[in-house]
Design a protein around this motif. Structure first.
Motif, PDB file in Angstrom:
ATOM      1  N   ASP A   1       0.837  -1.254   0.066  1.00  0.00           N
ATOM      2  CA  ASP A   1      -0.090   0.074  -0.084  1.00  0.00           C
ATOM      3  C   ASP A   1       0.812   1.349  -0.071  1.00  0.00           C
ATOM      4  N   GLU A   2       1.884   1.219   0.700  1.00  0.00           N
ATOM      5  CA  GLU A   2       2.960   2.346   0.584  1.00  0.00           C
ATOM      6  C   GLU A   2       3.503   2.674  -0.547  1.00  0.00           C
TER       7      GLU A   2
ATOM      8  N   THR B   1       0.885   4.136  -2.964  1.00  0.00           N
ATOM      9  CA  THR B   1       0.722   5.541  -2.529  1.00  0.00           C
ATOM     10  C   THR B   1       1.910   6.278  -3.299  1.00  0.00           C
TER      11      THR B   1
ATOM     12  N   ASN C   1       1.328   6.354  -7.088  1.00  0.00           N
ATOM     13  CA  ASN C   1      -0.056   7.311  -7.180  1.00  0.00           C
ATOM     14  C   ASN C   1       0.591   8.990  -7.130  1.00  0.00           C
TER      15      ASN C   1
END
Length: 63
Positions: free
Chosen positions: A38-39, A42, A45
């Motif tokens: 998830d990091e 991010t 993104n």
């Protein structure tokens, strides 16, 4: 003309990096490391946003 080519090269490099980071994020999630995945997602993104903004600003300067 050279500046446009340089800007396009930078955008292409950023887009490639974003794609690679997204791939790494998915692999980490599949390997059982969802938090790290998830990091990394991010980060990808954020890189995508930066690439889009850089491309937009480059087009504005070229016109």
């Amino acid at each position: 003309m050279a500046k446009k080519t340089e800007a396009e090269a930078i955008v292409n490099q950023l887009s490639f990096a974003v794609k690679e980071l997204s791939t790494v994020a998915e692999r980490l999630r599949q390997a059982g490391y969802p938090e790290i995945g998830d990091e990394i997602r991010t980060l990808a993104n954020s890189g995508s946003f930066f690439a889009d903004e850089f491309a937009r600003l480059s087009r504005e300067r070229a016109s």
